[in-house]
Design an enzyme around this catalytic site. Structure first.
Site, PDB file in Angstrom:
ATOM      1  N   ASP A  47       0.856  -1.215  -0.103  1.00 49.38           N
ATOM      2  CA  ASP A  47       0.180  -0.021   0.076  1.00 49.38           C
ATOM      3  C   ASP A  47       0.736   1.344   0.068  1.00 49.38           C
ATOM      4  OD1 ASP A  47      -2.071  -1.455   0.215  1.00 49.38           O
ATOM      5  OD2 ASP A  47      -2.484  -1.361   2.321  1.00 49.38           O
ATOM      6  N   ARG A  48       0.199   2.247  -0.352  1.00 51.04           N
ATOM      7  CA  ARG A  48       1.037   3.559  -0.508  1.00 51.04           C
ATOM      8  C   ARG A  48       1.379   3.935   0.978  1.00 51.04           C
ATOM      9  NH1 ARG A  48      -1.533   9.289  -2.904  1.00 51.04           N
ATOM     10  NH2 ARG A  48       0.447  10.574  -2.763  1.00 51.04           N
TER      11      ARG A  48
END
Length: 236
Positions: free
Chosen positions: A62-63
């Site tokens: 995930d970012r």
């Protein structure tokens, strides 16, 4: 040519002729995405420029998640490693700071629904590393409790760890939208902290061509380390 300041954002944890792993900073996208139009920098492009060759991300983070991110350096290795991820042959370990006191150990076996409606099995194993209670009022409580946990997913669903920890009522600090908005606001106001405290700590796997056991560990990054010291009095 990538400058030295930017190069520091992509520390190399492991490199061979076929694979390279970095310690991905929190907040950096792996690659371009239409749902993150605000981003102008991506791990794929930055690492490509840093190494001067094409790179292939063999999995995703995930970012908001920091830690071990693995790339292949050719198409054949990319295909081989992606297959190993799909076959569950990669051991993945994460560390997170979550709300409340978690059990010593727990297995979270809770299916997750994809955006297209398909329901997939999802299993995460939890082990508590440390617990703390600090004199910081939260809602009707005079103190706040937190746990430092090790999370080992045996499946790889989107946002699995974030959704699983929310499901067992121990959301990851700094997570949005799956976390606790009150806790996120508390950390922003009292600690000037808005990073999601989820770190991809370790990848372990057998190299597809050499059969060597590869063990890659990512040091905690600045905000995670600061919160470890602030909440638990530790750096590791």
């Amino acid at each position: 040519m990538i400058d030295s300041a930017r190069r520091a954002l992509l520390p190399i944890l492991y490199q061979s002729a076929e694979l390279v792993a970095i310690n991905k900073p929190h907040g950096l996208l792996v690659h371009r995405s239409p749902i993150a139009s605000d981003a102008s920098e991506f791990a794929v492009q930055l690492l490509r420029d840093q190494l001067g060759q094409r790179v292939y991300p063999v999995h995703r983070l995930d970012r908001k998640t920091g830690g071990v991110l693995l790339f292949a350096l050719d198409e054949a290795m990319n295909a081989a490693m992606q297959q190993r991820f799909m076959d569950g042959l990669i051991d993945k370990t994460y560390v997170a700071i979550v709300r409340g006191f978690t059990d010593d150990t727990q297995t979270i076996d809770y299916p997750l629904r994809r955006d297209d409606g398909v329901v997939q099995e999802a299993v995460t194993h939890l082990k508590t590393i440390s617990r703390t209670e600090i004199p910081l009022a939260a809602g009707k409580h005079a103190t706040s409790r937190y746990s430092l946990v090790e999370l080992t997913p045996t499946t790889g669903r989107m946002h699995q760890l974030r959704k699983h920890m929310a499901h067992v009522l121990h959301p990851i600090i700094g997570d949005r939208p799956h976390g606790c908005n009150k806790q996120n606001k508390l950390f922003l106001e009292h600690f000037s902290m808005n990073t999601m405290l989820l770190h991809a700590r370790q990848l372990r796997f057998q190299h597809p061509t050499t059969a060597e056991l590869i063990d890659i560990t990512a040091p905690f990054q600045t905000e995670f380390t600061r919160m470890l010291a602030t909440l638990f009095g530790r750096t590791e």
